[in-house]
Write a protein that holds these residues in place. Structure first.
Motif, short mmCIF file in Angstrom:
data_model
loop_
_atom_site.label_atom_id
_atom_site.label_comp_id
_atom_site.label_asym_id
_atom_site.label_seq_id
_atom_site.Cartn_x
_atom_site.Cartn_y
_atom_site.Cartn_z
N GLU A 1 14.11 12.35 -72.95
CA GLU A 1 13.47 13.11 -72.06
C GLU A 1 11.98 13.10 -72.64
N ARG A 2 11.86 13.16 -73.78
CA ARG A 2 10.39 12.86 -74.29
C ARG A 2 9.70 11.78 -74.12
N ILE A 3 10.47 10.47 -74.37
CA ILE A 3 10.03 9.34 -73.81
C ILE A 3 9.53 9.33 -72.48
N GLN A 4 10.54 9.65 -71.57
CA GLN A 4 10.23 9.88 -70.46
C GLN A 4 8.96 10.49 -69.78
N ALA A 5 8.84 11.73 -70.51
CA ALA A 5 7.50 12.41 -70.20
C ALA A 5 6.40 11.67 -70.63
N ALA A 6 6.48 11.16 -71.64
CA ALA A 6 5.24 10.46 -72.30
C ALA A 6 4.76 9.30 -71.33
N CYS A 7 5.89 8.67 -70.84
CA CYS A 7 5.51 7.47 -70.14
C CYS A 7 5.19 7.74 -68.65
N ALA B 1 1.55 8.67 -69.07
CA ALA B 1 0.77 7.63 -69.19
C ALA B 1 0.83 6.66 -67.95
N GLY B 2 1.37 7.03 -66.86
CA GLY B 2 1.61 5.92 -65.72
C GLY B 2 2.32 4.76 -65.97
N ASP C 1 11.42 2.50 -68.77
CA ASP C 1 12.03 1.24 -69.40
C ASP C 1 11.15 0.32 -70.05
N ASP C 2 9.82 0.70 -70.15
CA ASP C 2 8.62 -0.01 -70.82
C ASP C 2 8.72 0.18 -72.34
N VAL C 3 9.37 1.14 -72.83
CA VAL C 3 9.40 1.89 -73.99
C VAL C 3 10.86 1.51 -74.83
N THR C 4 10.84 0.93 -75.91
CA THR C 4 12.44 0.74 -76.44
C THR C 4 12.48 1.65 -77.79
N LEU C 5 13.48 2.69 -77.79
CA LEU C 5 13.78 3.39 -78.84
C LEU C 5 14.69 2.64 -80.20
N ILE D 1 2.83 5.96 -77.10
CA ILE D 1 3.00 5.65 -75.93
C ILE D 1 1.71 5.66 -74.86
N ARG D 2 1.06 6.51 -75.19
CA ARG D 2 -0.17 6.79 -74.11
C ARG D 2 -0.90 5.36 -74.45
N HIS D 3 -1.06 4.93 -75.86
CA HIS D 3 -1.92 3.71 -76.02
C HIS D 3 -0.98 2.28 -76.18
#
Length: 242
Positions: free
Chosen positions: A22-28, A31-32, A36-40, A221-223
């Protein structure tokens, strides 16, 4: 919970994983970017193999270790995931790491490139390498002095990248960094994004940015981080090394 109404370790990991996602989703979203751009990458340092198995059963496909001894102990027991090595690596441990890890996040010197290449050829594997970049120069001077987390200086990235790209058995994957202690992680990760952009202009396939841990994944993630390395937020307080 189990039949006795007691919360199990599996329950704890499931809840933590939900919160992390959920935190990754919110950060993404902020950031627009699509989630699924981000792998944990779950960092299982000092945690038992039972936690590794539980995370894999919960759908975590990328696991990381920062000590060669733990990697070689755990990886054979859980082979249906991608193993990442994220710690500082001595050249004499390169073959052991290459035997088990598909990705090495901490390539920071030419001698390690040579050792990894030799090991990859011997093991008949292709290993994806990320260049660990020092972010000390992107933080406040007092945060950088004596407190850097290691890595190649930004101005030396191009030369090291060329060495990886030319090495047999290795694939240049991108960059990795840890924000300097005491500094602004957003400022540091903005600097890393600039380094990553310059690297991609020379090596189009080197598009990974491994940045962000439990305390600063939102800024990473923002960057532009493509991979976040999480231990505490996912697994809890780390047990002491044995």
């Amino acid at each position: 919970m189990n039949d006795a109404g007691v919360t199990t370790r599996e329950d704890e990991l499931r809840d933590n994983l939900r919160l992390v996602r959920e935190r990754i989703q919110a950060a993404c979203t902020a950031a627009g970017r699509p989630a699924d751009d981000v792998t944990l990458v779950a960092i299982t340092k000092t945690f038992p193999i039972s936690d590794v198995r539980a995370l894999a059963a919960l759908g975590v496909r990328d696991l990381g270790e920062n000590r060669e001894q733990e990697l070689k102990a755990k990886a054979p027991d859980c082979q249906d995931v991608t193993w990442h090595f994220v710690g500082q690596l001595q050249t004499n441990k390169a073959r052991s790491v290459v035997r088990h890890a598909a990705v090495v996040h901490s390539v920071d010197r030419a001698s390690l490139v040579a050792a990894l290449s030799k090991a990859a050829v011997a093991e008949e594997r292709v290993v994806r390498c990320l260049l660990q970049v020092s972010l000390a120069s992107f933080g406040p001077r007092d945060a950088a002095t004596g407190r850097a987390r290691g890595g190649v200086e930004p101005e030396d990235v191009a030369e090291l990248a060329a060495g990886v790209a030319a090495a047999d058995g290795l694939e240049l994957g991108g960059v990795m960094a840890v924000a300097p202690l005491g500094g602004d992680p957003g400022e540091a990760f903005a600097g890393l994004r600039e380094v990553a952009s310059r690297l991609r202009s020379e090596h189009a396939g080197a598009d990974w940015i491994s940045a962000g841990m439990s305390g600063d994944l939102d800024a990473a993630i923002r960057h532009g981080a493509t991979h976040v390395r999480l231990g505490r937020a996912l697994l809890g307080t780390r047990p002491p090394l044995g």
